[in-house]
Design a protein around this motif. Structure first.
Motif, PDB file in Angstrom:
ATOM      1  N   ASP A 264      -5.624   1.701   7.426  1.00 24.09           N
ATOM      2  CA  ASP A 264      -4.337   2.208   6.919  1.00 24.09           C
ATOM      3  C   ASP A 264      -3.570   2.921   8.028  1.00 24.09           C
ATOM      4  OD1 ASP A 264      -4.729   1.193   4.422  1.00 24.09           O
ATOM      5  OD2 ASP A 264      -5.209   3.103   3.455  1.00 24.09           O
ATOM      6  N   ALA A 265      -4.281   3.671   8.861  1.00 24.87           N
ATOM      7  CA  ALA A 265      -3.605   4.391   9.955  1.00 24.87           C
ATOM      8  C   ALA A 265      -2.983   3.391  10.932  1.00 24.87           C
ATOM      9  CB  ALA A 265      -4.591   5.303  10.669  1.00 24.87           C
ATOM     10  N   ALA A 266      -3.700   2.298  11.213  1.00 24.56           N
ATOM     11  CA  ALA A 266      -3.159   1.278  12.134  1.00 24.56           C
ATOM     12  C   ALA A 266      -1.946   0.585  11.508  1.00 24.56           C
ATOM     13  CB  ALA A 266      -4.241   0.256  12.479  1.00 24.56           C
ATOM     14  N   ILE A 267      -2.008   0.341  10.187  1.00 27.13           N
ATOM     15  CA  ILE A 267      -0.867  -0.281   9.488  1.00 27.13           C
ATOM     16  C   ILE A 267       0.352   0.642   9.586  1.00 27.13           C
ATOM     17  CG2 ILE A 267      -0.011  -0.954   7.194  1.00 27.13           C
ATOM     18  CD1 ILE A 267      -3.012  -1.679   6.521  1.00 27.13           C
ATOM     19  N   ALA A 268       0.125   1.940   9.332  1.00 30.81           N
ATOM     20  CA  ALA A 268       1.228   2.912   9.400  1.00 30.81           C
ATOM     21  C   ALA A 268       1.773   3.000  10.829  1.00 30.81           C
ATOM     22  CB  ALA A 268       0.745   4.275   8.915  1.00 30.81           C
ATOM     23  N   ASP A 269       0.894   2.886  11.817  1.00 32.93           N
ATOM     24  CA  ASP A 269       1.306   2.941  13.216  1.00 32.93           C
ATOM     25  C   ASP A 269       2.192   1.738  13.564  1.00 32.93           C
ATOM     26  OD1 ASP A 269       0.882   4.255  15.870  1.00 32.93           O
ATOM     27  OD2 ASP A 269       0.182   2.238  16.354  1.00 32.93           O
ATOM     28  N   ALA A 270       1.759   0.547  13.137  1.00 27.48           N
ATOM     29  CA  ALA A 270       2.570  -0.657  13.405  1.00 27.48           C
ATOM     30  C   ALA A 270       3.917  -0.536  12.693  1.00 27.48           C
ATOM     31  CB  ALA A 270       1.821  -1.911  12.934  1.00 27.48           C
ATOM     32  N   ASP A 271       3.901   0.017  11.485  1.00 28.77           N
ATOM     33  CA  ASP A 271       5.166   0.196  10.764  1.00 28.77           C
ATOM     34  C   ASP A 271       6.096   1.140  11.524  1.00 28.77           C
ATOM     35  OD1 ASP A 271       6.696  -0.173   8.125  1.00 28.77           O
ATOM     36  OD2 ASP A 271       6.683   2.000   8.420  1.00 28.77           O
ATOM     37  N   SER A 272       5.539   2.183  12.133  1.00 32.42           N
ATOM     38  CA  SER A 272       6.411   3.102  12.882  1.00 32.42           C
ATOM     39  C   SER A 272       6.950   2.418  14.143  1.00 32.42           C
ATOM     40  CB  SER A 272       5.714   4.424  13.181  1.00 32.42           C
ATOM     41  OG  SER A 272       4.839   4.264  14.263  1.00 32.42           O
TER      42      SER A 272
ATOM     43  N   GLN B 135       5.557 -11.572  30.140  1.00 34.79           N
ATOM     44  CA  GLN B 135       4.591 -10.591  30.637  1.00 34.79           C
ATOM     45  C   GLN B 135       3.183 -11.139  30.443  1.00 34.79           C
ATOM     46  OE1 GLN B 135       5.176  -7.490  31.912  1.00 34.79           O
ATOM     47  NE2 GLN B 135       7.394  -7.736  31.750  1.00 34.79           N
ATOM     48  N   GLN B 136       2.323 -10.939  31.426  1.00 35.56           N
ATOM     49  CA  GLN B 136       0.909 -11.282  31.284  1.00 35.56           C
ATOM     50  C   GLN B 136       0.284 -10.342  30.250  1.00 35.56           C
ATOM     51  OE1 GLN B 136      -0.688 -13.863  32.853  1.00 35.56           O
ATOM     52  NE2 GLN B 136      -2.449 -13.345  31.570  1.00 35.56           N
ATOM     53  N   TYR B 137      -0.482 -10.893  29.310  1.00 30.31           N
ATOM     54  CA  TYR B 137      -1.025 -10.065  28.234  1.00 30.31           C
ATOM     55  C   TYR B 137      -1.898  -8.935  28.776  1.00 30.31           C
ATOM     56  CZ  TYR B 137      -3.207  -8.464  23.989  1.00 30.31           C
ATOM     57  OH  TYR B 137      -3.640  -7.676  22.957  1.00 30.31           O
ATOM     58  N   ASN B 138      -1.677  -7.747  28.261  1.00 28.91           N
ATOM     59  CA  ASN B 138      -2.474  -6.579  28.644  1.00 28.91           C
ATOM     60  C   ASN B 138      -2.525  -5.647  27.439  1.00 28.91           C
ATOM     61  OD1 ASN B 138      -3.598  -4.272  29.641  1.00 28.91           O
ATOM     62  ND2 ASN B 138      -2.281  -4.132  31.448  1.00 28.91           N
ATOM     63  N   GLN B 139      -3.710  -5.574  26.828  1.00 26.56           N
ATOM     64  CA  GLN B 139      -3.857  -4.790  25.601  1.00 26.56           C
ATOM     65  C   GLN B 139      -3.581  -3.306  25.831  1.00 26.56           C
ATOM     66  OE1 GLN B 139      -7.710  -5.208  23.732  1.00 26.56           O
ATOM     67  NE2 GLN B 139      -6.870  -4.997  21.688  1.00 26.56           N
ATOM     68  N   ALA B 140      -3.686  -2.871  27.103  1.00 26.03           N
ATOM     69  CA  ALA B 140      -3.492  -1.447  27.401  1.00 26.03           C
ATOM     70  C   ALA B 140      -2.025  -1.032  27.355  1.00 26.03           C
ATOM     71  CB  ALA B 140      -4.091  -1.118  28.768  1.00 26.03           C
ATOM     72  N   VAL B 141      -1.112  -1.985  27.381  1.00 25.21           N
ATOM     73  CA  VAL B 141       0.307  -1.630  27.246  1.00 25.21           C
ATOM     74  C   VAL B 141       0.516  -1.180  25.798  1.00 25.21           C
ATOM     75  CG1 VAL B 141       2.687  -2.478  27.391  1.00 25.21           C
ATOM     76  CG2 VAL B 141       0.970  -3.293  29.021  1.00 25.21           C
ATOM     77  N   THR B 142       0.975   0.051  25.609  1.00 26.55           N
ATOM     78  CA  THR B 142       1.025   0.605  24.256  1.00 26.55           C
ATOM     79  C   THR B 142       2.139  -0.072  23.444  1.00 26.55           C
ATOM     80  OG1 THR B 142       2.632   2.310  24.789  1.00 26.55           O
ATOM     81  CG2 THR B 142       0.307   2.871  25.144  1.00 26.55           C
ATOM     82  N   PRO B 143       2.031   0.004  22.113  1.00 29.37           N
ATOM     83  CA  PRO B 143       3.088  -0.572  21.278  1.00 29.37           C
ATOM     84  C   PRO B 143       4.466   0.007  21.601  1.00 29.37           C
ATOM     85  CG  PRO B 143       1.168  -0.061  19.935  1.00 29.37           C
ATOM     86  CD  PRO B 143       0.888   0.491  21.300  1.00 29.37           C
ATOM     87  N   VAL B 144       4.527   1.313  21.865  1.00 28.16           N
ATOM     88  CA  VAL B 144       5.828   1.942  22.168  1.00 28.16           C
ATOM     89  C   VAL B 144       6.380   1.386  23.483  1.00 28.16           C
ATOM     90  CG1 VAL B 144       6.931   4.157  22.750  1.00 28.16           C
ATOM     91  CG2 VAL B 144       5.349   4.010  20.803  1.00 28.16           C
TER      92      VAL B 144
ATOM     93  N   ARG C 207       0.804  -1.229   0.000  1.00 25.71           N
ATOM     94  CA  ARG C 207       0.000   0.000   0.000  1.00 25.71           C
ATOM     95  C   ARG C 207       0.833   1.274   0.000  1.00 25.71           C
ATOM     96  NH1 ARG C 207      -5.479  -1.427   3.577  1.00 25.71           N
ATOM     97  NH2 ARG C 207      -6.091  -3.125   2.168  1.00 25.71           N
ATOM     98  N   GLY C 208       2.146   1.123   0.097  1.00 23.58           N
ATOM     99  CA  GLY C 208       3.008   2.308   0.078  1.00 23.58           C
ATOM    100  C   GLY C 208       2.955   3.118   1.367  1.00 23.58           C
ATOM    101  N   ILE C 209       2.556   2.477   2.472  1.00 26.75           N
ATOM    102  CA  ILE C 209       2.441   3.224   3.745  1.00 26.75           C
ATOM    103  C   ILE C 209       3.311   2.590   4.839  1.00 26.75           C
ATOM    104  CG2 ILE C 209       0.169   4.213   3.272  1.00 26.75           C
ATOM    105  CD1 ILE C 209      -1.100   1.898   4.837  1.00 26.75           C
ATOM    106  N   THR C 210       4.229   1.697   4.416  1.00 29.08           N
ATOM    107  CA  THR C 210       5.039   0.964   5.404  1.00 29.08           C
ATOM    108  C   THR C 210       6.541   1.101   5.090  1.00 29.08           C
ATOM    109  OG1 THR C 210       4.756  -1.014   4.033  1.00 29.08           O
ATOM    110  CG2 THR C 210       3.246  -0.753   5.903  1.00 29.08           C
ATOM    111  N   PRO C 211       7.102   2.330   5.206  1.00 27.66           N
ATOM    112  CA  PRO C 211       8.503   2.500   4.813  1.00 27.66           C
ATOM    113  C   PRO C 211       9.470   1.589   5.569  1.00 27.66           C
ATOM    114  CG  PRO C 211       7.672   4.410   6.041  1.00 27.66           C
ATOM    115  CD  PRO C 211       6.492   3.563   5.691  1.00 27.66           C
ATOM    116  N   ASN C 212       9.200   1.345   6.852  1.00 26.06           N
ATOM    117  CA  ASN C 212      10.159   0.552   7.645  1.00 26.06           C
ATOM    118  C   ASN C 212      10.099  -0.926   7.286  1.00 26.06           C
ATOM    119  OD1 ASN C 212      11.284   2.674   9.470  1.00 26.06           O
ATOM    120  ND2 ASN C 212       9.105   2.941   9.891  1.00 26.06           N
TER     121      ASN C 212
END
Ligand code: AMP
Ligand code: ZN
Ligand code: ZN
Length: 423
Positions: free
Chosen positions: A226-234, A174-183, A54-59
């Motif tokens: 697309d925004a979520a894809i770009a976020d995961a790529d970052s 780590q015990q799974y916790n969706q609230a832990v942010t990707p960063v 999609r051209g939105i995943t430079p990394n």
């Protein structure tokens, strides 16, 4: 006291007065440590293979250009837990026992496996790579992965209090916790890698859920997805830059568990119109339905289900087509219906109009194809590879960790062997 203050003053002054230090202390700083590569297995849940175009995943695209990439076939059913367990065990769900996100076992009447089940009973049929590695003396760490909180190989007792007896986990988990942010997840991995060599992991897993969540809610073709894809790529970009800053070489294996197909309530098969609901118990619904006839009603259920239907096909467990590699495990319900890709099976007709995305369909459907990108010092750049099955990922990880191949795996390292510098 005066003497103490003088000594403290001397200490504080020390870094400023290098000219007054003896010659030996003035020599060059100690040589930087030569770090051994770490293997990092990253899952971006629900990252469909063609999202990479999609051209939105430079990394991710840069890593694919430096290493290898492919459109990967998930195992059937194309659900999260069965596929994550396949990726780390090298076995199809029929053999590793996590046959769906939700299922029962005749050996445990009255109990249901869910995504919250951590009793080793459900998981023990196949060994995850972090246990294999730990047994071989390779330290491991899991920043989330289905099954990583399980005391693998142990057993759960309920009395006198609930606890796991025996079993193994990664050294750090780590015990799974969706609230832990990707960063925060990336930061935790980098912190593990900052440790001295003796306690630094050599195999790490890392899991991101934002692309799957957006895909379900908005469908695979939507600006939010697309925004979520770009976020995961970052997040991948952050991981790569922080590894570089640390001077930590890494073999990155970045995968998804499955893809995503557009769904709509207008493409629903209402099961109550196919067979009288009094004849069966319904387990899973959605891309597939699992059905257990009530006592003495099996013939009627069979007559209603085992005939042609629009947008759906049903089988007895043992008659599920061989290409799906599914149907011998007693945890699979006696009757199994699979919707055409993009359709859904529900107990009754929906009452409101909804659209979004789902997965769990035929694993050969292009919409179910999953991301695969790998790059690092052990991987020769070879561009896009022909599609392969995700049972081959665990054998690749074994090669990267110099672990012997399993004798009872369902896949092998053939797609990668000529591309590894370690072979
Ligand atoms: P699915 O229903 O197949 O789409 O499952 C995806 C969901 O699984 C995601 O929304 C995650 O929050 C959840 N999930 C992923 N890993 C775990 C885990 N280790 N424990 C519990 N839930 C998880
Ligand atoms: Zn998933
Ligand atoms: Zn999902």
């Amino acid at each position: 006291m005066k003497r103490f203050l003088l000594q403290l003053g001397a200490c504080l002054a020390l870094p400023l007065s290098a000219a007054s230090l003896p010659a030996a202390a003035q020599s060059a700083p100690p040589a930087a440590e030569v770090r051994t590569p770490v293997t990092i297995l990253v899952s971006i849940d629900g990252f469909r293979a063609d999202y990479l175009d999609r051209g939105i995943t430079p990394n991710l695209s840069a890593l694919a250009a430096q290493g290898i990439s492919a459109s990967m076939h998930p195992a059937f059913p194309s659900k999260t837990f069965p596929n994550h367990w396949t990726l780390v065990t090298g076995k199809v769900p029929d053999h590793h026992g996590i046959v769906a996100n939700r299922f029962e076992d005749p050996a445990r009447p009255g109990e249901v496996f869910t995504m919250a089940s951590d009793d080793p009973f459900w998981w023990n049929a196949a060994e995850p790579i972090w246990v294999t590695a730990e047994k071989a003396g390779i330290r491991t760490a899991t920043m989330f992965w289905p099954g990583s909180n399980v005391a693998w190989g142990g057993h759960h007792v309920k009395k006198p209090w609930a606890e796991d007896v025996g079993g193994m986990r990664a050294s750090d988990w780590q015990q799974y916790n969706q609230a832990v942010t990707p960063v925060q997840r990336v930061a935790a991995v980098i912190d593990w890698l900052r440790r001295p060599a003796a306690t630094r992991p050599r195999l790490v897993t890392l899991y991101f859920d934002q692309v799957d969540t957006a895909g379900h809610r908005y469908g695979p073709v939507d600006p939010h997805t697309d925004a979520a894809i770009a976020d995961a790529d970052s997040d991948i970009g952050l991981l790569v830059s922080q590894l570089r800053e640390l001077g930590q070489p890494a073999n990155l294996v970045i995968v998804a568990d499955h893809g995503m197909a557009a769904t709509s309530s207008e493409r629903t098969i209402a099961l109550d119109k196919v067979a009288d609901p009094k004849l069966y118990e319904l387990g899973d619904t959605g891309p597939f339905a699992t059905i257990t006839p009530v006592k003495d009603k099996e013939a009627m259920v069979a007559a209603a289900l085992l005939k042609p239907h629009d947008h759906m096909q049903c089988w007895r467990r043992q008659d599920i087509p061989a290409r799906l590699r599914y149907g011998s495990n007693p945890r699979i319900a006696p009757y199994f219906c699979l919707a055409e890709t993009g359709w859904g099976i529900a107990a009754t007709a929906p009452t409101k109009v909804e659209s979004g995305g789902s997965h769990g369909f035929d694993n050969a459907a292009p919409e179910m194809a999953a991301l695969f990108v790998a790059a690092g010092p052990a991987i020769r750049p070879a561009g896009k590879l022909p599609a392969f099955d995700n049972v081959d990922v665990a054998p690749l990880l074994r090669d990267l960790l110099a672990l012997p191949q399993a004798s009872d795996g369902d896949g092998d390292d053939a797609p990668f062997r000529p591309l590894l510098t370690t072979k």
